[in-house]
Motif scaffolding. Structure first.
Motif, PDB file in Angstrom:
ATOM      1  N   GLY A  62       0.854  -1.170   0.000  1.00 26.92           N
ATOM      2  CA  GLY A  62       0.000   0.000   0.000  1.00 26.92           C
ATOM      3  C   GLY A  62       0.897   1.230   0.000  1.00 26.92           C
ATOM      4  O   GLY A  62       2.022   1.195   0.503  1.00 26.92           O
ATOM      5  N   MET A  63       0.407   2.317  -0.575  1.00 23.45           N
ATOM      6  CA  MET A  63       1.218   3.527  -0.694  1.00 23.45           C
ATOM      7  C   MET A  63       0.521   4.708  -0.044  1.00 23.45           C
ATOM      8  O   MET A  63      -0.712   4.839  -0.116  1.00 23.45           O
ATOM      9  CB  MET A  63       1.472   3.848  -2.169  1.00 23.45           C
ATOM     10  N   GLY A  64       1.306   5.562   0.546  1.00 24.37           N
ATOM     11  CA  GLY A  64       0.764   6.768   1.154  1.00 24.37           C
ATOM     12  C   GLY A  64       1.592   7.983   0.810  1.00 24.37           C
ATOM     13  O   GLY A  64       2.765   7.871   0.446  1.00 24.37           O
ATOM     14  N   TRP A  65       0.969   9.139   0.882  1.00 23.71           N
ATOM     15  CA  TRP A  65       1.653  10.419   0.758  1.00 23.71           C
ATOM     16  C   TRP A  65       1.422  11.213   2.043  1.00 23.71           C
ATOM     17  O   TRP A  65       0.279  11.269   2.554  1.00 23.71           O
ATOM     18  CB  TRP A  65       1.127  11.216  -0.439  1.00 23.71           C
ATOM     19  N   PHE A  66       2.497  11.789   2.532  1.00 25.46           N
ATOM     20  CA  PHE A  66       2.458  12.623   3.722  1.00 25.46           C
ATOM     21  C   PHE A  66       3.164  13.923   3.403  1.00 25.46           C
ATOM     22  O   PHE A  66       3.872  14.037   2.404  1.00 25.46           O
ATOM     23  CB  PHE A  66       3.154  11.923   4.900  1.00 25.46           C
TER      24      PHE A  66
END
Length: 129
Positions: free
Chosen positions: A33-37
């Protein structure tokens, strides 16, 4: 472990758009899974958006809904963050992150930076006239 490299940051005027890219290498991209912060000076790292390993589920922070769009291209091992209607308060260093596992993660789980396994080095986004 997966290596992540962000690109696409820069300076843009209020109301403008940018598309950030996060290129992954080292492991099977569609197993993450990928996230942006993002993190602004003097502030804590803040959740922006996340996407499941399949791309079928996406999650957004309330302040980004309708302006930002997260996507992924598993064939090219890349995640994207399309940012429209940018505001000065969007100015920050933007990071992509990966959480291992081809399984369901809730939106609440994906919003927490501590749940991610690997991080990129960040790309600066500055919104200013």
């Amino acid at each position: 472990q997966v290596q992540l490299v962000e690109s696409g940051g820069g300076m843009v005027q209020p109301g403008g758009s940018l598309r950030l890219s996060c290129a992954a290498s080292g492991r099977t991209f569609n197993g993450y899974g990928m996230g942006w912060f993002r993190q602004a000076p003097g502030k804590e790292r803040e959740f922006v958006a996340a996407i499941s390993w399949s791309g079928l589920s996406t999650y957004y922070a309330d302040s980004m809904k309708g302006r930002f769009t997260i996507s992924r291209d598993n064939a090219n091992n890349t995640s994207y963050l399309q940012m429209n209607s940018l505001k000065p308060e969007d100015t920050a260093v933007y990071y992509c992150a990966a959480v291992e596992g081809r399984r369901y993660y809730s939106g609440t789980y994906l919003m927490r930076p501590g749940n991610y396994d690997d991080w990129g080095q960040g790309t600066q986004v500055t919104v200013s006239s």
